[in-house]
Scaffold this motif. Structure first.
Motif, short mmCIF file in Angstrom:
data_model
loop_
_atom_site.label_atom_id
_atom_site.label_comp_id
_atom_site.label_asym_id
_atom_site.label_seq_id
_atom_site.Cartn_x
_atom_site.Cartn_y
_atom_site.Cartn_z
N VAL A 308 0.87 -1.09 0.00
CA VAL A 308 -0.11 0.08 -0.04
C VAL A 308 0.86 1.34 -0.04
N PHE A 309 0.40 2.33 -0.70
CA PHE A 309 1.26 3.48 -0.76
C PHE A 309 0.27 4.77 0.25
N ILE A 310 0.88 5.36 1.02
CA ILE A 310 0.29 6.23 1.91
C ILE A 310 1.08 7.67 1.95
N ASP A 311 0.22 8.63 1.36
CA ASP A 311 0.62 10.11 1.10
C ASP A 311 0.28 10.76 2.59
N PRO A 312 1.19 11.52 2.89
CA PRO A 312 1.05 12.48 4.12
C PRO A 312 0.01 13.64 3.78
N GLU A 313 -0.80 14.31 4.48
CA GLU A 313 -1.64 15.23 3.92
C GLU A 313 -0.92 16.71 3.82
#
Length: 331
Positions: A308-313
């Motif tokens: 999974v890829f997680i982008d910071p806000e």
């Protein structure tokens, strides 16, 4: 040193994470917690030369920001540069031959020959008319047989000379044949193709940045081969640090619970006291084998995982490859 660079490369490229474990507070886990690694959103580029050669020079330094199209390094290319020079000379010769063929004969020479042919034609016409007058005089017994023979011979000679000059004029006018033109044009086309191929080979000795980014690592030393066992050897690592994300691996047992848009939190020793809000941007649609391990006694190493890829806000400023903790909310 090179072995150390290879290990760093492997670490940066895999950018996987150990298995995420779920907080279990009921019949169904509500949050998955684990470890991830920071990477550029467009991933790290392992930039390599297209053809075998020897690394001649780096044009950039570690940490330098570059634009797409900038020259990063070059191979030793004296032979390729010489090939371009030779091809340029061959093209110049082919073009000169074409100009020579297309120029044909000096136009003033053609004009002089046409004028001479006109004079000869008039002279032949005069000789013909004189022969006709001699014929009439001979019929009236006012001209001898010898005079007629002389006039006839003169008329034939004048006519033959007129035809000779006419043929020479036609030859000069049509000196450049279509077959000669086509052959000369073909030679120019071949020379142009050779020059283009030489220029392409020369251009491929320059390593060009495929994207905007930052030079993260120089892998090869100057003088080392850019190919290993017939395969391209990465010369340097390049990444766009303007947007970072976290890549993580999730146990196959939780694969169906993940989806894009789920809230997440990034935290850990490398981030200090910060807790960075984030969201899952992508769940890969293909399972794979586990690549990074938590190194705990109870950890399973034979399970399949999904990345999974997680982008910071908000923009994340941290080294590529930094280990962080991740919590993903499932509701």
């Amino acid at each position: 040193m090179r072995r150390l660079a290879s290990l760093i490369t492997a670490l940066l490229i895999t950018l996987g994470s150990p298995l995420l474990q779920a907080d279990q507070s009921g019949p169904e886990p509500r949050r998955i917690q684990g470890i991830g690694y920071i990477e550029p959103a467009n991933e790290i580029r392992r930039v390599a030369f297209k053809h075998p050669g020897i690394l001649g020079e780096y044009k950039v330094e570690l940490g330098q920001q570059v634009k797409a199209g900038d020259i990063l390094a070059l191979q030793k290319n004296a032979e390729e540069q010489l090939a371009v020079t030779v091809a340029e000379a061959q093209l110049a010769v082919a073009k000169a031959d074409l100009e020579k063929v297309m120029a044909g004969i000096n136009p003033y020479e053609i004009e002089a020959k046409k004028n001479a042919q006109k004079v000869s034609a008039l002279d032949a016409e005069y000789a013909r008319r004189k022969l006709e007058r001699i014929d009439r005089l001979q019929n009236s017994k006012f001209a001898s047989e010898d005079e007629r023979d002389l006039a006839e011979t003169s008329a034939k000679l004048k006519q033959a000379d007129s035809l000779r000059l006419l043929s020479e004029t036609r030859y000069l006018t049509n000196y450049v044949r279509d077959v000669d033109k086509q052959a000369a044009l073909a030679q120019v086309a071949v020379a142009e193709a050779r020059l283009k191929a030489a220029q392409q080979s020369f251009a491929e000795t320059f390593l060009v940045a495929p994207i905007d980014g930052t030079v993260l690592e120089n892998i090869l030393r100057v003088g080392e081969s850019t190919f290993s066992t017939s395969s391209p050897e990465p010369v340097l690592l390049l990444g766009d640090l303007s947007k970072l994300r976290v890549r993580a691996e999730v146990d196959e047992n939780y694969a169906l619970l993940l989806r894009a848009g789920q809230k997440a939190i990034l935290f850990g020793r490398g981030l200090g006291d910060k807790e960075i809000p984030a969201r899952v941007s992508l769940v890969k649609q293909i399972m794979g084998k586990k690549t990074v391990f938590a190194k705990t006694a109870t950890e399973r190493k034979d399970i399949d995982v999904i990345q999974v890829f997680i982008d910071p806000e908000s923009p994340l400023h941290a080294p590529v490859g930094l280990e962080v903790n991740v919590k993903i909310e499932l509701n």
